[in-house]
Motif scaffolding. Sequence first.
Motif, PDB file in Angstrom:
ATOM      1  N   ALA A  14       0.888  -1.244   0.056  1.00  0.00           N
ATOM      2  CA  ALA A  14      -0.048   0.003   0.029  1.00  0.00           C
ATOM      3  C   ALA A  14       0.853   1.212  -0.047  1.00  0.00           C
ATOM      4  N   LEU A  86      -1.077   3.475  -4.156  1.00  0.00           N
ATOM      5  CA  LEU A  86      -2.005   2.294  -4.399  1.00  0.00           C
ATOM      6  C   LEU A  86      -2.547   1.896  -2.970  1.00  0.00           C
ATOM      7  N   VAL A 119      -2.445  -5.562  -3.792  1.00  0.00           N
ATOM      8  CA  VAL A 119      -1.835  -4.517  -2.947  1.00  0.00           C
ATOM      9  C   VAL A 119      -1.872  -5.085  -1.580  1.00  0.00           C
TER      10      VAL A 119
END
Length: 121
Positions: A14, A86, A119
Amino acid sequence: EVQLQASGGGLVQAGGSLRLSCAASGFTFDDYTIGWFRQAPGKEREGVSCISSVDGVTYYADSVKGRFTISSDNAKNTVYLQMNSLKPEDAAVYYCAATSGDYDVVGMDYWGKGTQVTVSS
């Protein structure tokens, strides 16, 4: 033979970044809008972003605005999706597709195989 080859997916933490590529062949690239869709498990396929090869106009879903950037290299018949910052909710299989009409799931003329984006939080 029409081909849309998506690549660039992978596993990222992330906050990280990935760049997806969509290489197109077998049709007149300059006449089409090329777009990205994504589909997470148990969810419907949704539009993410698209770019017109005719005039360069772009579209982004609200969920990715400010984080994703779409671009096109008409000389290479390739569209890129730069994905920054992300989030776990961005994880999905990403598909590129082409349309001579409207950018929506039912309006695309050609679809490529997807590339997985994962992710981790």
